[in-house]
Design an enzyme around this catalytic site. Structure first.
Site, PDB file in Angstrom:
ATOM      1  N   PRO A 107       0.814  -1.219   0.000  1.00  0.00           N
ATOM      2  CA  PRO A 107       0.000   0.000   0.000  1.00  0.00           C
ATOM      3  C   PRO A 107       0.849   1.273   0.000  1.00  0.00           C
ATOM      4  CG  PRO A 107      -0.768  -1.522   1.688  1.00  0.00           C
ATOM      5  CD  PRO A 107       0.555  -2.042   1.210  1.00  0.00           C
TER       6      PRO A 107
ATOM      7  N   GLU B  32       1.993  -7.812   8.777  1.00  0.00           N
ATOM      8  CA  GLU B  32       1.974  -6.343   8.697  1.00  0.00           C
ATOM      9  C   GLU B  32       2.957  -5.835   7.661  1.00  0.00           C
ATOM     10  OE1 GLU B  32      -0.905  -6.789  10.756  1.00  0.00           O
ATOM     11  OE2 GLU B  32      -0.407  -4.710  10.355  1.00  0.00           O
TER      12      GLU B  32
ATOM     13  N   ARG C  75      -0.225  -9.608 -20.958  1.00  0.00           N
ATOM     14  CA  ARG C  75      -1.040  -9.360 -22.146  1.00  0.00           C
ATOM     15  C   ARG C  75      -0.392  -8.352 -23.071  1.00  0.00           C
ATOM     16  NH1 ARG C  75      -4.417  -5.227 -22.016  1.00  0.00           N
ATOM     17  NH2 ARG C  75      -6.107  -6.289 -23.099  1.00  0.00           N
TER      18      ARG C  75
ATOM     19  N   ASP D  63      -7.219  -0.726 -25.940  1.00  0.00           N
ATOM     20  CA  ASP D  63      -7.672  -0.772 -24.541  1.00  0.00           C
ATOM     21  C   ASP D  63      -7.716   0.619 -23.921  1.00  0.00           C
ATOM     22  OD1 ASP D  63      -8.265  -3.318 -24.128  1.00  0.00           O
ATOM     23  OD2 ASP D  63      -6.525  -3.837 -22.924  1.00  0.00           O
TER      24      ASP D  63
HETATM   25  C1  4G4 Z   1      -0.814  -6.858   4.939  1.00  0.00           C
HETATM   26  N1  4G4 Z   1      -0.559  -5.592   4.343  1.00  0.00           N
HETATM   27  C2  4G4 Z   1      -1.445  -4.532   4.635  1.00  0.00           C
HETATM   28  C3  4G4 Z   1       0.645  -5.310   3.768  1.00  0.00           C
HETATM   29  C4  4G4 Z   1       1.507  -4.372   4.335  1.00  0.00           C
HETATM   30  C5  4G4 Z   1       2.729  -4.080   3.705  1.00  0.00           C
HETATM   31  C6  4G4 Z   1       3.062  -4.717   2.531  1.00  0.00           C
HETATM   32  C7  4G4 Z   1       2.208  -5.649   1.951  1.00  0.00           C
HETATM   33  C8  4G4 Z   1       1.007  -5.963   2.562  1.00  0.00           C
HETATM   34  C9  4G4 Z   1       0.108  -6.982   1.914  1.00  0.00           C
HETATM   35  N2  4G4 Z   1      -1.147  -6.337   1.564  1.00  0.00           N
HETATM   36  C10 4G4 Z   1      -1.257  -5.491   0.511  1.00  0.00           C
HETATM   37  C11 4G4 Z   1      -0.285  -5.433  -0.479  1.00  0.00           C
HETATM   38  C12 4G4 Z   1      -0.484  -4.528  -1.532  1.00  0.00           C
HETATM   39  C13 4G4 Z   1      -1.627  -3.735  -1.551  1.00  0.00           C
HETATM   40  C14 4G4 Z   1      -1.854  -2.750  -2.661  1.00  0.00           C
HETATM   41  N3  4G4 Z   1      -2.775  -1.798  -2.462  1.00  0.00           N
HETATM   42  O1  4G4 Z   1      -1.190  -2.854  -3.704  1.00  0.00           O
HETATM   43  C15 4G4 Z   1      -2.544  -3.850  -0.539  1.00  0.00           C
HETATM   44  N4  4G4 Z   1      -2.360  -4.728   0.473  1.00  0.00           N
END
Ligand code: 4G4
Length: 246
Positions: A89, A116, A154, A169
């Site tokens: 994220p 986490e 793709r 696309d």
């Molecule tokens: C467990 N989490 C919160 C986490 C925390 C840090 C890294 C990876 C993760 C794995 N989760 C993810 C991974 C990617 C995305 C995205 N938006 O690309 C959303 N969540």
């Protein structure tokens, strides 16, 4: 193209490369997807891959060494440099431009976090870039990795026949796609726009461009840089807006 997936659930992502155009590309050898599980590289009889966070707080953090060993195994499994991408994220938002850039590479290693996340020292030492597929939280990076595999595959030469429409696309030219129709012409859900049956390919292309411009303006004005539109595009967008008022 070779894509290695470092994940506690590598078969999860490999399955996403087993269907449809991507599955066919794998069968044809245009692409290969391989999984590496940090648990296979974890020491001790509990084969730990995570541990509690320094500083306290909920959840667990993925340990450096099993990840580093699995990344090393992935690198050494095939020749040539690999781009290491961490799905998180906190990453840069994935765009079609970024997909195109990744699709131009011969090797990718996609790192999937669980719990986490991953010890920051591993990220700093081994990750080339962090990518997010959107502003939401998943239980693991595997779905994000599967998105990358699909979007990249793709675009590889030979994957989509000319029957498919990778070129037109959405986002290829920065606009949303036009509406699509197929048989039957008459349906209780409505008919098909006349122009599409006219056989006039110039008119059809104009109509489609107008729809793409109009829909982008209506649904995703953030994607539409009106200033960068050609005169012809601006005229088409005007026609689209006028038709709405009529
Ligand atoms: C467990 N989490 C919160 C986490 C925390 C840090 C890294 C990876 C993760 C794995 N989760 C993810 C991974 C990617 C995305 C995205 N938006 O690309 C959303 N969540």
């Amino acid at each position: 193209m070779r894509i290695d997936i470092v994940s506690l659930f590598p078969e999860f992502v490999a399955q996403c490369a087993a269907f449809g155009v991507v599955g066919r590309a794998v069968e044809r050898g245009l692409l290969s997807v391989h999984g590496f599980n940090p648990r296979d590289y974890a020491e001790g009889n509990y084969r730990r891959v995570d541990d509690r966070p320094f500083g306290g707080g909920p959840g667990m953090v993925m340990l450096i060494d099993p990840l580093r060993a699995s990344l090393r195994a992935a690198r050494e499994a095939a020749p040539g440099p690999a781009r290491v991408v961490y799905m998180s994220p906190q990453g840069a938002p994935l765009t079609q431009a970024k997909v195109r850039e990744l699709a131009g590479r011969e090797r990718l290693i996609l790192l999937c976090g669980r719990y986490e996340g991953i010890d920051e020292r591993l990220i700093r030492a081994e990750v080339d870039e962090e990518i997010s597929i959107g502003d939401y939280v998943l239980s693991g990076g595997e779905l994000a990795a599967a998105v990358i595999v699909d979007a990249v595959a793709r675009l590889r030469e030979g994957v989509l026949g000319d029957a498919e429409s990778a070129v037109q696309d959405s986002f290829e030219d920065g606009l949303l796609d036009c509406p699509h129709y197929t048989r039957p012409v008459e349906h209780d859900l409505g008919t098909v726009p006349e122009v599409l049956m006219s056989g006039n390919h110039a008119e059809i292309a104009k109509w489609r461009r107008m729809q793409s411009l109009g829909r982008t303006w209506q649904r995703r004005p953030d994607l539409l840089d009106e200033a960068a539109l050609s005169k012809a595009d601006r005229k088409l967008l005007e026609a689209y807006r006028a038709a709405l008022e009529a």
